[in-house]
Design a protein around this motif. Sequence first.
Motif, PDB file in Angstrom:
ATOM      1  N   LEU A  33      -7.229   0.972  -3.458  1.00  0.00           N
ATOM      2  CA  LEU A  33      -6.584   1.178  -2.177  1.00  0.00           C
ATOM      3  C   LEU A  33      -7.593   1.843  -1.256  1.00  0.00           C
ATOM      4  CD1 LEU A  33      -3.145   2.653  -3.295  1.00  0.00           C
ATOM      5  CD2 LEU A  33      -3.665   0.308  -2.654  1.00  0.00           C
ATOM      6  N   GLY A  34      -7.520   1.527   0.015  1.00  0.00           N
ATOM      7  CA  GLY A  34      -8.470   2.166   0.904  1.00  0.00           C
ATOM      8  C   GLY A  34      -8.112   2.008   2.366  1.00  0.00           C
ATOM      9  N   SER A  35      -8.486   3.009   3.123  1.00  0.00           N
ATOM     10  CA  SER A  35      -8.273   2.988   4.560  1.00  0.00           C
ATOM     11  C   SER A  35      -9.195   4.020   5.207  1.00  0.00           C
ATOM     12  CB  SER A  35      -6.812   3.308   4.894  1.00  0.00           C
ATOM     13  OG  SER A  35      -6.481   4.604   4.447  1.00  0.00           O
ATOM     14  N   ASN A  56      -7.565  -1.636   3.938  1.00  0.00           N
ATOM     15  CA  ASN A  56      -7.841  -2.727   2.995  1.00  0.00           C
ATOM     16  C   ASN A  56      -6.659  -3.689   2.927  1.00  0.00           C
ATOM     17  OD1 ASN A  56     -10.239  -1.435   2.472  1.00  0.00           O
ATOM     18  ND2 ASN A  56      -9.806  -1.013   0.331  1.00  0.00           N
ATOM     19  N   SER A  57      -6.944  -4.932   2.568  1.00  0.00           N
ATOM     20  CA  SER A  57      -5.917  -5.973   2.567  1.00  0.00           C
ATOM     21  C   SER A  57      -4.791  -5.709   1.572  1.00  0.00           C
ATOM     22  CB  SER A  57      -6.546  -7.341   2.285  1.00  0.00           C
ATOM     23  OG  SER A  57      -7.125  -7.339   0.995  1.00  0.00           O
ATOM     24  N   ASP A  58      -5.021  -4.914   0.539  1.00  0.00           N
ATOM     25  CA  ASP A  58      -3.973  -4.619  -0.447  1.00  0.00           C
ATOM     26  C   ASP A  58      -3.314  -3.263  -0.214  1.00  0.00           C
ATOM     27  OD1 ASP A  58      -6.095  -3.007  -1.124  1.00  0.00           O
ATOM     28  OD2 ASP A  58      -5.920  -3.337  -3.270  1.00  0.00           O
ATOM     29  N   THR A  59      -3.546  -2.672   0.951  1.00  0.00           N
ATOM     30  CA  THR A  59      -3.103  -1.307   1.220  1.00  0.00           C
ATOM     31  C   THR A  59      -2.163  -1.255   2.419  1.00  0.00           C
ATOM     32  OG1 THR A  59      -5.239  -0.499   0.411  1.00  0.00           O
ATOM     33  CG2 THR A  59      -3.932   1.036   1.727  1.00  0.00           C
ATOM     34  N   TRP A  77       5.839   2.196   7.217  1.00  0.00           N
ATOM     35  CA  TRP A  77       4.588   1.714   6.628  1.00  0.00           C
ATOM     36  C   TRP A  77       3.935   0.751   7.614  1.00  0.00           C
ATOM     37  CZ3 TRP A  77       2.637   3.991   2.505  1.00  0.00           C
ATOM     38  CH2 TRP A  77       3.494   4.638   1.613  1.00  0.00           C
ATOM     39  N   PHE A  78       2.611   0.777   7.684  1.00  0.00           N
ATOM     40  CA  PHE A  78       1.887  -0.161   8.559  1.00  0.00           C
ATOM     41  C   PHE A  78       0.544  -0.508   7.948  1.00  0.00           C
ATOM     42  CE2 PHE A  78       0.736   4.102  10.013  1.00  0.00           C
ATOM     43  CZ  PHE A  78      -0.608   4.025  10.295  1.00  0.00           C
ATOM     44  N   HIS A  79      -0.076  -1.545   8.465  1.00  0.00           N
ATOM     45  CA  HIS A  79      -1.412  -1.942   7.998  1.00  0.00           C
ATOM     46  C   HIS A  79      -2.270  -2.461   9.142  1.00  0.00           C
ATOM     47  CE1 HIS A  79       0.041  -6.100   7.935  1.00  0.00           C
ATOM     48  NE2 HIS A  79       1.117  -5.612   7.351  1.00  0.00           N
ATOM     49  N   ASP A  80      -1.799  -2.293  10.378  1.00  0.00           N
ATOM     50  CA  ASP A  80      -2.610  -2.719  11.515  1.00  0.00           C
ATOM     51  C   ASP A  80      -3.615  -1.622  11.885  1.00  0.00           C
ATOM     52  OD1 ASP A  80      -0.651  -0.981  12.408  1.00  0.00           O
ATOM     53  OD2 ASP A  80      -0.266  -2.066  14.254  1.00  0.00           O
ATOM     54  N   ALA A 102      -0.698  13.944   7.745  1.00  0.00           N
ATOM     55  CA  ALA A 102      -1.669  13.252   6.899  1.00  0.00           C
ATOM     56  C   ALA A 102      -1.300  11.778   6.791  1.00  0.00           C
ATOM     57  CB  ALA A 102      -1.707  13.886   5.515  1.00  0.00           C
ATOM     58  N   ILE A 103      -2.204  11.018   6.207  1.00  0.00           N
ATOM     59  CA  ILE A 103      -1.987   9.596   5.944  1.00  0.00           C
ATOM     60  C   ILE A 103      -1.709   9.434   4.464  1.00  0.00           C
ATOM     61  CG2 ILE A 103      -3.087   7.329   5.860  1.00  0.00           C
ATOM     62  CD1 ILE A 103      -2.433   8.120   8.692  1.00  0.00           C
ATOM     63  N   GLU A 104      -0.663   8.705   4.146  1.00  0.00           N
ATOM     64  CA  GLU A 104      -0.336   8.362   2.764  1.00  0.00           C
ATOM     65  C   GLU A 104      -0.581   6.868   2.613  1.00  0.00           C
ATOM     66  OE1 GLU A 104       3.467   8.893  -0.235  1.00  0.00           O
ATOM     67  OE2 GLU A 104       3.827   8.830   1.909  1.00  0.00           O
ATOM     68  N   GLN A 105      -1.131   6.448   1.488  1.00  0.00           N
ATOM     69  CA  GLN A 105      -1.366   5.017   1.279  1.00  0.00           C
ATOM     70  C   GLN A 105      -0.752   4.549  -0.029  1.00  0.00           C
ATOM     71  OE1 GLN A 105      -5.617   4.718   1.723  1.00  0.00           O
ATOM     72  NE2 GLN A 105      -6.009   5.267  -0.360  1.00  0.00           N
ATOM     73  N   ALA A 106      -0.385   3.259  -0.065  1.00  0.00           N
ATOM     74  CA  ALA A 106       0.223   2.660  -1.257  1.00  0.00           C
ATOM     75  C   ALA A 106      -0.152   1.182  -1.288  1.00  0.00           C
ATOM     76  CB  ALA A 106       1.739   2.826  -1.207  1.00  0.00           C
ATOM     77  N   SER A 107       0.136   0.545  -2.406  1.00  0.00           N
ATOM     78  CA  SER A 107      -0.120  -0.902  -2.539  1.00  0.00           C
ATOM     79  C   SER A 107       0.862  -1.690  -1.699  1.00  0.00           C
ATOM     80  CB  SER A 107       0.037  -1.344  -3.995  1.00  0.00           C
ATOM     81  OG  SER A 107      -0.983  -0.797  -4.771  1.00  0.00           O
ATOM     82  N   ARG A 108       0.349  -2.750  -1.083  1.00  0.00           N
ATOM     83  CA  ARG A 108       1.219  -3.664  -0.330  1.00  0.00           C
ATOM     84  C   ARG A 108       1.872  -4.627  -1.270  1.00  0.00           C
ATOM     85  NH1 ARG A 108      -0.985  -6.683   4.917  1.00  0.00           N
ATOM     86  NH2 ARG A 108      -2.964  -5.732   4.708  1.00  0.00           N
TER      87      ARG A 108
END
Length: 108
Positions: A33-35, A56-59, A77-80, A102-108
């Motif tokens: 995962l990454g951003s 990242n495309s999977d995040t 949740w967003f990915h743009d 903060a930013i939290e990230q997870a799998s799409r």
Amino acid sequence: MSSLKTRLASSLAATLLLVGGMVAIDNISASALGSNCNAWVHTSGKQGQGKCRRVNSDTKVRVYLNIKNWPDATSDWFHDINRVHATSWVTKWGSWGASSAAIEQASR
């Protein structure tokens, strides 16, 4: 003895091929995962905001506002990228403003 060596060599080659294939498949399916995002507290702790330059495309990511003595507020949740996203406004008791965002990230 020659046929035994041939069978052992074939068996070993098949095993190595199978293991090598598993490693290759594992490497393909495993991505981190990454951003590259920033988050901040807006208006005296009443809202969290965040913006990403890369996701990242999977995040998927969201902004969360860490509120002392109250459940945290989160954005959708967003990915743009290059767009500010915000949590809901926190209107409960003025002294319970947020200490951080903060930013939290997870799998799409």
